[in-house]
Design a protein around this motif. Structure first.
Motif, mmCIF file in Angstrom:
data_model
loop_
_atom_site.group_PDB
_atom_site.id
_atom_site.type_symbol
_atom_site.label_atom_id
_atom_site.label_comp_id
_atom_site.label_asym_id
_atom_site.label_seq_id
_atom_site.Cartn_x
_atom_site.Cartn_y
_atom_site.Cartn_z
ATOM 1 N N LEU A 1 -1.000 10.338 12.595
ATOM 2 C CA LEU A 1 -0.434 9.395 13.579
ATOM 3 C C LEU A 1 0.020 8.079 12.938
ATOM 4 N N LEU A 2 -0.182 7.941 11.637
ATOM 5 C CA LEU A 2 0.202 6.695 10.950
ATOM 6 C C LEU A 2 1.649 6.328 11.257
ATOM 7 N N GLY A 3 1.850 5.049 11.515
ATOM 8 C CA GLY A 3 3.201 4.569 11.768
ATOM 9 C C GLY A 3 3.648 4.782 13.200
ATOM 10 N N ARG A 4 2.847 5.492 13.963
ATOM 11 C CA ARG A 4 3.250 5.802 15.342
ATOM 12 C C ARG A 4 2.469 5.006 16.366
ATOM 13 N N ARG A 5 1.208 4.618 16.008
ATOM 14 C CA ARG A 5 0.379 3.802 16.899
ATOM 15 C C ARG A 5 -0.502 2.884 16.054
ATOM 16 N N GLN A 6 -1.083 1.873 16.688
ATOM 17 C CA GLN A 6 -1.999 0.920 16.042
ATOM 18 C C GLN A 6 -1.458 0.328 14.725
ATOM 19 N N PRO A 7 -0.203 -0.172 14.730
ATOM 20 C CA PRO A 7 0.358 -0.736 13.488
ATOM 21 C C PRO A 7 -0.398 -1.973 13.006
ATOM 22 N N GLU A 8 -1.095 -2.676 13.929
ATOM 23 C CA GLU A 8 -1.854 -3.871 13.521
ATOM 24 C C GLU A 8 -3.026 -3.509 12.604
ATOM 25 N N ILE A 9 -3.497 -2.271 12.690
ATOM 26 C CA ILE A 9 -4.593 -1.836 11.809
ATOM 27 C C ILE A 9 -4.065 -1.038 10.625
ATOM 28 N N TYR A 10 -3.134 -0.121 10.899
ATOM 29 C CA TYR A 10 -2.759 0.852 9.866
ATOM 30 C C TYR A 10 -1.329 0.699 9.339
ATOM 31 N N GLY A 11 -0.609 -0.347 9.808
ATOM 32 C CA GLY A 11 0.767 -0.540 9.347
ATOM 33 C C GLY A 11 1.758 0.282 10.154
ATOM 34 N N ALA B 1 6.928 8.933 4.786
ATOM 35 C CA ALA B 1 7.821 7.945 4.151
ATOM 36 C C ALA B 1 7.139 7.329 2.937
ATOM 37 N N TYR B 2 5.857 6.997 3.083
ATOM 38 C CA TYR B 2 5.143 6.397 1.954
ATOM 39 C C TYR B 2 4.991 7.392 0.807
ATOM 40 N N PHE B 3 4.826 8.665 1.138
ATOM 41 C CA PHE B 3 4.669 9.684 0.093
ATOM 42 C C PHE B 3 5.917 9.740 -0.797
ATOM 43 N N ALA B 4 7.086 9.578 -0.183
ATOM 44 C CA ALA B 4 8.333 9.564 -0.975
ATOM 45 C C ALA B 4 8.325 8.375 -1.935
ATOM 46 N N THR B 5 7.791 7.222 -1.488
ATOM 47 C CA THR B 5 7.671 6.042 -2.354
ATOM 48 C C THR B 5 6.740 6.353 -3.532
ATOM 49 N N LEU B 6 5.638 7.034 -3.239
ATOM 50 C CA LEU B 6 4.687 7.384 -4.298
ATOM 51 C C LEU B 6 5.333 8.321 -5.321
ATOM 52 N N GLN B 7 6.076 9.291 -4.830
ATOM 53 C CA GLN B 7 6.728 10.239 -5.748
ATOM 54 C C GLN B 7 7.706 9.515 -6.673
ATOM 55 N N ALA B 8 8.409 8.517 -6.117
ATOM 56 C CA ALA B 8 9.357 7.750 -6.932
ATOM 57 C C ALA B 8 8.608 6.857 -7.931
ATOM 58 N N ALA B 9 7.433 6.359 -7.527
ATOM 59 C CA ALA B 9 6.673 5.441 -8.386
ATOM 60 C C ALA B 9 5.946 6.181 -9.513
ATOM 61 N N GLN C 1 4.347 2.260 8.711
ATOM 62 C CA GLN C 1 5.032 3.302 7.948
ATOM 63 C C GLN C 1 4.367 4.665 8.170
ATOM 64 N N THR C 2 5.174 5.703 8.279
ATOM 65 C CA THR C 2 4.580 7.043 8.353
ATOM 66 C C THR C 2 4.108 7.425 6.947
ATOM 67 N N PHE C 3 3.146 8.349 6.868
ATOM 68 C CA PHE C 3 2.682 8.719 5.529
ATOM 69 C C PHE C 3 3.760 9.491 4.780
ATOM 70 N N VAL D 1 3.898 12.445 -12.504
ATOM 71 C CA VAL D 1 2.766 13.143 -11.880
ATOM 72 C C VAL D 1 3.285 14.176 -10.880
ATOM 73 N N ARG D 2 2.651 15.353 -10.875
ATOM 74 C CA ARG D 2 2.951 16.318 -9.802
ATOM 75 C C ARG D 2 2.057 15.967 -8.623
ATOM 76 N N LEU D 3 2.664 15.351 -7.604
ATOM 77 C CA LEU D 3 1.899 14.888 -6.439
ATOM 78 C C LEU D 3 1.998 15.911 -5.315
ATOM 79 N N HIS D 4 0.865 16.145 -4.652
ATOM 80 C CA HIS D 4 0.840 17.039 -3.487
ATOM 81 C C HIS D 4 0.255 16.245 -2.325
ATOM 82 N N TYR D 5 0.653 16.618 -1.126
ATOM 83 C CA TYR D 5 0.114 15.931 0.055
ATOM 84 C C TYR D 5 -0.354 16.958 1.081
ATOM 85 N N PHE D 6 -1.583 16.770 1.543
ATOM 86 C CA PHE D 6 -2.134 17.664 2.570
ATOM 87 C C PHE D 6 -2.826 16.810 3.634
ATOM 88 N N GLN D 7 -2.572 17.112 4.888
ATOM 89 C CA GLN D 7 -3.275 16.420 5.989
ATOM 90 C C GLN D 7 -3.795 17.473 6.947
#
Ligand code: CA2
Length: 140
Positions: A14-24, A30-38, A26-28, A42-48
């Motif tokens: 639910l990140l980026g969709r509710r409670q932005p005052e606590i969790y920001g 979108a942030y994952f794409a930033t991590l891959q670029a940074a 951005q959706t994860f 590294v071979r990065l994988h994401y699981f939720q």
């Protein structure tokens, strides 16, 4: 190439969709794409998952060959002995991450069942905590 898995637990979809005052705001994804670029080296994988057993299965499946896990176990942090046992049972080092400062929140968030079996923890630095955790794992 090192292989690092980011594992997010319940409700973090639910990140980026509710409670932005606590969790920001951005959706994860979108942030994952930033991590891959940074971290192109590294071979990065994401699981939720919202399911405790699915998180355990994922840790068992990848915990003998991955170079590191960055784990935000969400509320299971504060409840799950099974998750602590799974982390203790595999070889891959785990860094615990929390987006919010759990120590500045309700007292039930102050205890982590997984802290003692993790390499370390990064708490309260927002999504940046995931990047800091990857940097720490690369220093291993
Ligand atoms: O601060 C963190 O990263 C937490 O792991 C987040 C968990 C919470 O239970 C932990 O105590 C601390 C909750 C994740 C819920 O994420 C949401 C995001 C947006 C909207 C609603 C929930």
């Amino acid at each position: 190439m090192k292989e690092i898995h980011i594992i997010n637990g319940p409700n973090l979809n639910l990140l980026g969709r509710r409670q932005p005052e606590i969790y920001g705001s951005q959706t994860f994804e979108a942030y994952f794409a930033t991590l891959q670029a940074a971290f192109p080296q590294v071979r990065l994988h994401y699981f939720q998952s919202n399911h405790e057993g699915a998180l355990l299965d994922y840790i068992h499946e990848h915990g003998f060959r991955a170079d590191g896990f960055v784990l935000n176990a969400g509320a299971y942090t504060h409840t799950s002995i099974a998750l602590a046992d799974a982390i203790a049972g595999v070889k891959t080092p785990v860094i615990e991450v929390h987006i919010s400062n759990v120590y500045a929140r309700e007292s039930f968030r102050h205890h982590s069942f997984i802290a003692a079996v993790c390499k370390g923890a990064i708490v309260g630095l927002g999504l940046r905590g995931y990047a800091l955790a990857i940097t720490a794992l690369l220093d291993e």
